[in-house]
Scaffold this motif. Structure first.
Motif, PDB file in Angstrom:
ATOM      1  N   GLU A 164       0.694  -1.221   0.056  1.00 33.33           N
ATOM      2  CA  GLU A 164      -0.207   0.059  -0.191  1.00 33.33           C
ATOM      3  C   GLU A 164       0.912   1.052  -0.004  1.00 33.33           C
ATOM      4  O   GLU A 164       1.735   1.315   0.920  1.00 33.33           O
ATOM      5  CB  GLU A 164      -1.005   0.027   1.213  1.00 33.33           C
ATOM      6  N   GLU A 173      -2.754  -2.267  11.499  1.00 39.41           N
ATOM      7  CA  GLU A 173      -3.400  -1.245  11.186  1.00 39.41           C
ATOM      8  C   GLU A 173      -4.651  -1.880   9.899  1.00 39.41           C
ATOM      9  O   GLU A 173      -5.467  -1.154   9.546  1.00 39.41           O
ATOM     10  CB  GLU A 173      -2.955   0.020  10.429  1.00 39.41           C
ATOM     11  N   HIS A 174      -4.078  -3.044   9.445  1.00 40.81           N
ATOM     12  CA  HIS A 174      -4.996  -3.687   8.438  1.00 40.81           C
ATOM     13  C   HIS A 174      -5.752  -4.824   9.123  1.00 40.81           C
ATOM     14  O   HIS A 174      -6.655  -5.287   8.236  1.00 40.81           O
ATOM     15  CB  HIS A 174      -4.115  -4.141   7.352  1.00 40.81           C
ATOM     16  N   TRP A 175      -5.603  -4.907  10.298  1.00 42.48           N
ATOM     17  CA  TRP A 175      -6.530  -6.255  10.733  1.00 42.48           C
ATOM     18  C   TRP A 175      -8.165  -5.630  10.726  1.00 42.48           C
ATOM     19  O   TRP A 175      -8.430  -4.669  10.942  1.00 42.48           O
ATOM     20  CB  TRP A 175      -6.212  -6.193  12.400  1.00 42.48           C
ATOM     21  N   THR A 200      -9.782  -5.413   8.042  1.00 42.45           N
ATOM     22  CA  THR A 200     -10.017  -4.886   6.844  1.00 42.45           C
ATOM     23  C   THR A 200     -10.274  -5.823   5.544  1.00 42.45           C
ATOM     24  O   THR A 200     -10.476  -5.531   4.636  1.00 42.45           O
ATOM     25  CB  THR A 200      -8.914  -3.955   6.229  1.00 42.45           C
ATOM     26  N   LEU A 241      -7.652  -7.680   4.632  1.00 42.75           N
ATOM     27  CA  LEU A 241      -6.528  -8.262   4.034  1.00 42.75           C
ATOM     28  C   LEU A 241      -5.759  -9.556   4.006  1.00 42.75           C
ATOM     29  O   LEU A 241      -5.409 -10.185   3.226  1.00 42.75           O
ATOM     30  CB  LEU A 241      -5.500  -7.084   4.387  1.00 42.75           C
ATOM     31  N   ASP A 258     -13.034  -7.812  -1.247  1.00 39.95           N
ATOM     32  CA  ASP A 258     -13.014  -6.496  -1.735  1.00 39.95           C
ATOM     33  C   ASP A 258     -11.829  -6.045  -2.373  1.00 39.95           C
ATOM     34  O   ASP A 258     -10.822  -6.293  -1.946  1.00 39.95           O
ATOM     35  CB  ASP A 258     -13.176  -5.472  -0.485  1.00 39.95           C
ATOM     36  N   GLU A 307      -8.658  -3.133  -1.615  1.00 35.81           N
ATOM     37  CA  GLU A 307      -7.229  -3.253  -0.781  1.00 35.81           C
ATOM     38  C   GLU A 307      -6.243  -3.270  -1.439  1.00 35.81           C
ATOM     39  O   GLU A 307      -6.054  -3.170  -2.618  1.00 35.81           O
ATOM     40  CB  GLU A 307      -7.771  -4.944  -0.238  1.00 35.81           C
TER      41      GLU A 307
END
Length: 193
Positions: free
Chosen positions: A48, A75-77, A79, A81, A155, A158
């Motif tokens: 990212e 910070e992507h928990w 989401t 990913l 999704d 991501e």
């Protein structure tokens, strides 16, 4: 994942798994088996804004896949990913013609266990003291061809997943369109994060 990804992956690995992080040598060893016609590994990273925010690895031997590692930056928990990384690794298992995929997950990592269950993995046993030096048990989980229909829809907003499979004629990553020599994107991951 390519060799130049090892250092940023190690940083994330040490942040997420300080007591039982993989070594640089282990990543190098696994990547040595991830390219060419006799490849038995698939390792991917999620990026990212030029930063690695997740990674995963799969080995495949004689029709059995093993999710060796999968992790997402904190910070992507939550989401999606982790699910995207797992989806990519399971596609790799299909390409390797695996009839089953195994993984180990910390007995206290219920969040990851729920993710794996959504993808059709079922607990089949325990490995006592698997995670060292903390002496934490692992749940062994398996996904078979009969549970392969259990794949949630992902999704697409991501971070990009970049893999190790390459088209030998073009030098371009067949999943992402990434030029394998320069790492530039032409279109614009059981550790258990």
């Amino acid at each position: 994942m390519r060799w130049w990804d090892i250092e940023p992956v190690l940083e994330l690995e040490r942040e997420l798994f300080p007591d039982d992080a993989w070594s640089r040598g282990l990543f190098w060893s696994e990547l040595a088996h991830a390219r060419g016609p006799s490849a038995t590994r698939r390792f991917v990273v999620a990026e990212e804004n030029g930063r690695i925010v997740g990674y995963g690895g799969l080995s495949a031997v004689d029709g059995t896949g093993d999710i060796q590692t999968i992790a997402a930056a904190r910070e992507h928990w939550g989401t999606g990913l982790g699910a995207r990384l797992l989806t990519d690794l399971l596609r790799g298992a299909t390409a390797f013609e695996c009839h089953e995929v195994l993984l180990e997950v910390r007995v206290d990592n219920t969040r990851a266990q729920r993710l794996y269950e959504r993808f059709g993995f079922e607990p089949i046993g325990f490995r006592r003291g698997y995670y060292q030096p903390g002496n934490v048990d692992a749940v062994v989980m398996r996904r078979t061809e009969s549970s392969a229909d259990t794949v949630p829809v992902m999704d697409t907003d991501e971070p990009a997943i970049v893999g190790t499979d390459t088209d030998t004629d073009t030098g371009t990553d067949t999943d992402t369109g990434t030029d394998t020599d320069t790492g530039t994107d032409e279109q614009g991951t059981t550790n258990d994060g």
